[in-house]
Design a protein around this motif. Structure first.
Motif, PDB file in Angstrom:
ATOM      1  N   PHE A  84      -8.306  -1.769   1.930  1.00 36.26           N
ATOM      2  CA  PHE A  84      -8.313  -2.330   3.289  1.00 36.26           C
ATOM      3  C   PHE A  84      -7.315  -3.474   3.423  1.00 36.26           C
ATOM      4  N   HIS A  85      -7.193  -4.277   2.380  1.00 32.68           N
ATOM      5  CA  HIS A  85      -6.224  -5.370   2.411  1.00 32.68           C
ATOM      6  C   HIS A  85      -4.795  -4.809   2.483  1.00 32.68           C
ATOM      7  N   PHE A  86      -4.518  -3.784   1.673  1.00 30.30           N
ATOM      8  CA  PHE A  86      -3.198  -3.147   1.708  1.00 30.30           C
ATOM      9  C   PHE A  86      -2.936  -2.531   3.082  1.00 30.30           C
ATOM     10  N   LEU A  87      -3.945  -1.884   3.644  1.00 25.89           N
ATOM     11  CA  LEU A  87      -3.832  -1.289   4.976  1.00 25.89           C
ATOM     12  C   LEU A  87      -3.473  -2.357   6.007  1.00 25.89           C
ATOM     13  N   GLU A  88      -4.176  -3.465   5.955  1.00 30.21           N
ATOM     14  CA  GLU A  88      -3.921  -4.543   6.905  1.00 30.21           C
ATOM     15  C   GLU A  88      -2.507  -5.096   6.755  1.00 30.21           C
ATOM     16  N   GLN A  89      -2.063  -5.280   5.525  1.00 28.39           N
ATOM     17  CA  GLN A  89      -0.694  -5.759   5.296  1.00 28.39           C
ATOM     18  C   GLN A  89       0.324  -4.761   5.839  1.00 28.39           C
ATOM     19  N   LEU A  90       0.083  -3.508   5.619  1.00 29.72           N
ATOM     20  CA  LEU A  90       1.000  -2.467   6.062  1.00 29.72           C
ATOM     21  C   LEU A  90       1.063  -2.380   7.590  1.00 29.72           C
ATOM     22  N   LEU A  91      -0.081  -2.543   8.232  1.00 25.28           N
ATOM     23  CA  LEU A  91      -0.124  -2.491   9.699  1.00 25.28           C
ATOM     24  C   LEU A  91       0.733  -3.575  10.343  1.00 25.28           C
ATOM     25  N   TYR A  92       0.818  -4.720   9.695  1.00 24.19           N
ATOM     26  CA  TYR A  92       1.548  -5.843  10.289  1.00 24.19           C
ATOM     27  C   TYR A  92       2.907  -6.075   9.646  1.00 24.19           C
ATOM     28  N   PHE A 115      -5.279   3.799   9.426  1.00 24.45           N
ATOM     29  CA  PHE A 115      -3.966   3.308   9.845  1.00 24.45           C
ATOM     30  C   PHE A 115      -3.673   3.782  11.269  1.00 24.45           C
ATOM     31  N   ALA A 116      -3.857   5.075  11.520  1.00 22.75           N
ATOM     32  CA  ALA A 116      -3.595   5.627  12.855  1.00 22.75           C
ATOM     33  C   ALA A 116      -4.499   4.988  13.902  1.00 22.75           C
ATOM     34  N   GLY A 117      -5.739   4.717  13.536  1.00 23.75           N
ATOM     35  CA  GLY A 117      -6.680   4.118  14.472  1.00 23.75           C
ATOM     36  C   GLY A 117      -6.379   2.672  14.816  1.00 23.75           C
TER      37      GLY A 117
END
Length: 151
Positions: A6-14, A37-39
């Protein structure tokens, strides 16, 4: 998914480097990661990243339906004429591609459920205006319901 994912996902989103984001998404093999990610994707950022998700082998049917819904695919189904601006051309190309994949059920997995949240009346009106409208575009997809965490 665990806290690290989830932390990696959040970093990637921003992350602002789109090439970096694309390269990282191509290396992901977790359908849930792609779904989250898509959501959480900022759809004002264009369709390059969602196209990579759609083309990804791990993209689930539920994620495809989510992206169709979040990209305002129902507006395309209304067959509104006059959608011709450059950004709208990219939008239509993405939606045409995702429409085709959804209608052909061209997804390796169908484990993540997504409900577009259409009422019976909305579905009736859509079917009434286009009797050949595929149910896969307006019905809840098969699979397990996943709560989308907003990041």
């Amino acid at each position: 998914m665990d806290k690290i994912e989830f932390h990696f996902l959040e970093q990637l989103l921003y992350h602002t480097d789109k090439k970096y984001v694309v390269s990282q998404i191509k290396n992901v093999d977790n359908p849930l990661f792609l779904h989250y990610f898509a959501g959480n994707y900022d759809w004002d950022s264009g369709f390059e990243v969602p196209t990579v998700i759609l083309d990804h082998e791990a993209c689930d049917l539920g994620t495809g339906l989510l992206m169709f819904h979040y990209a305002d695919g129902y507006r395309m189904l209304e067959r509104s004429e006059g959608n011709t601006g450059p950004s709208l051309i990219e939008w239509k190309e993405f939606l045409t591609k995702i429409y085709t994949k959804l209608v052909n059920l061209d997804f390796k997995s169908r484990n993540i459920s997504f409900d577009p949240g259409l009422t019976k009346i909305q579905k009736y009106k859509m079917k009434n205006s286009d009797s050949e409208l595929p149910d896969v575009l307006i019905d809840k997809s098969p699979g397990s319901e996943i709560e989308l965490h907003k990041l």
